[in-house]
Enzyme design. Sequence first.
Site, short mmCIF file in Angstrom:
data_model
loop_
_atom_site.label_atom_id
_atom_site.label_comp_id
_atom_site.label_asym_id
_atom_site.label_seq_id
_atom_site.Cartn_x
_atom_site.Cartn_y
_atom_site.Cartn_z
CD GLN A 11 60.00 25.33 41.31
OE1 GLN A 11 60.23 24.18 41.70
NE2 GLN A 11 60.11 26.37 42.10
CB CYS A 41 43.09 14.46 20.62
SG CYS A 41 44.38 15.36 19.73
CG ASN A 73 60.87 31.47 50.19
OD1 ASN A 73 60.14 31.52 49.21
ND2 ASN A 73 60.96 30.42 50.98
CB THR A 120 60.62 27.99 45.01
OG1 THR A 120 60.65 26.56 44.88
CG2 THR A 120 62.01 28.57 44.90
CB SER A 121 59.64 24.95 49.73
OG SER A 121 59.39 23.90 48.78
CG ASP A 167 49.97 30.92 38.61
OD1 ASP A 167 50.36 30.60 39.76
OD2 ASP A 167 50.55 31.77 37.91
CG HIS A 206 57.05 22.11 37.26
ND1 HIS A 206 57.09 22.40 38.61
CD2 HIS A 206 58.24 21.51 36.98
CE1 HIS A 206 58.24 21.97 39.11
NE2 HIS A 206 58.96 21.44 38.14
CB CYS A 242 46.75 14.70 22.32
SG CYS A 242 46.16 13.06 21.82
N1 APR Z 1 55.74 35.51 49.60
C1 APR Z 1 56.92 34.85 49.40
N2 APR Z 1 57.09 33.53 49.63
C2 APR Z 1 56.01 32.85 50.07
C3 APR Z 1 54.75 33.46 50.30
C4 APR Z 1 54.64 34.86 50.05
N3 APR Z 1 53.51 35.52 50.25
N4 APR Z 1 53.88 32.50 50.74
C5 APR Z 1 54.57 31.35 50.78
N5 APR Z 1 55.84 31.55 50.39
C6 APR Z 1 56.93 30.56 50.26
C7 APR Z 1 56.92 29.50 51.34
O1 APR Z 1 57.71 29.92 52.44
C8 APR Z 1 57.58 28.31 50.61
O2 APR Z 1 58.99 28.34 50.79
O3 APR Z 1 56.73 29.90 49.04
C9 APR Z 1 57.27 28.57 49.14
C10 APR Z 1 56.25 27.62 48.56
O4 APR Z 1 56.81 26.32 48.61
P1 APR Z 1 55.99 25.10 47.99
O5 APR Z 1 54.60 25.11 48.49
O6 APR Z 1 56.86 23.87 48.19
O7 APR Z 1 55.91 25.42 46.42
P2 APR Z 1 57.06 25.28 45.35
O8 APR Z 1 58.41 25.47 45.93
O9 APR Z 1 56.67 26.14 44.19
O10 APR Z 1 56.92 23.74 44.89
C11 APR Z 1 57.75 23.33 43.82
O11 APR Z 1 56.72 21.16 43.85
O12 APR Z 1 54.84 19.94 44.10
C12 APR Z 1 55.71 20.44 43.17
O13 APR Z 1 55.20 20.89 40.94
C13 APR Z 1 55.02 21.37 42.23
O14 APR Z 1 55.93 23.32 41.17
C14 APR Z 1 55.74 22.68 42.42
C15 APR Z 1 57.06 22.27 43.03
#
Ligand code: APR
Length: 225
Positions: A85, A130, A195, A170-171, A88, A103, A111
């Site tokens: 997602q 463009c 996580n 990911t959350s 970078d 994403h 463009c």
């Molecule tokens: N190691 C492992 N997990 C981690 C660490 C770490 N060092 N630091 C943070 N986390 C976890 C947090 O606990 C959280 O569950 O990474 C998760 C980050 O969650 P978000 O900030 O919601 O990011 P993400 O899940 O990638 O968001 C998904 O939402 O806003 C959109 O497009 C955006 O791609 C993004 C999507």
Amino acid sequence: MRITVLTGAGISAESGLATFRASDGLWENHHIEDVATPEGFARDPELVQRFYNERRAKAAAAKPNPAHEALAWLAREHDLTLVTQNVDDLHERGGSAQVIHMHGSLVRALCAACGQRWDAPMVMNVTDPCPFCGKQATRPDIVWFGEMPYFMEQIWEALEQAEIFAAIGTSGNVYPAAGFVQHAARSGAECIELNLDASANAHDFDRRILGPASQTVPEWVASLG
Ligand code: APR
């Protein structure tokens, strides 16, 4: 073994890149509707280009961490489909040759007029023409809220074929990515979550490894043999 991995902002946190929903997260300091929607871009393209120019500079200055490198290693030992997602390029700089950016990517430009894509300059300006059609309709090649994520057919197929599905950093708040675990589980995959703390869809996983990705991911990859 066929493994499908989904990564989120948490895998790049220890490389110094902000996540989205932590207390100091990107969405605490910016309104999503202003910088991550087509409407926000139409309203104030300068603001949006500035937001992504800043993120592009931070991502360029960041270094891959052992979690990115461990997934590159995993691809050499197993049949890995790596979906991220993240926008970078730390997976690529950490050695991953094939990364599915659902994403989009900070290092690509799009463009809005002719649909062509190219490698983004470090700083994008609204007035940039463009390189293909000459129109001043360039934007970051990022999938904004309300837009269709990229490569979904390929992703659904990888989830259906996976023997193991792992979600890393990911959350579990944003769909369709947050629904990948259920799709993989329906096809019989073992589902694991790595996580810092339990995600919003933690109950959908067979097991969980809590801790910083730079430690848990290399350990998990080593355990797969
Ligand atoms: N190691 C492992 N997990 C981690 C660490 C770490 N060092 N630091 C943070 N986390 C976890 C947090 O606990 C959280 O569950 O990474 C998760 C980050 O969650 P978000 O900030 O919601 O990011 P993400 O899940 O990638 O968001 C998904 O939402 O806003 C959109 O497009 C955006 O791609 C993004 C999507």
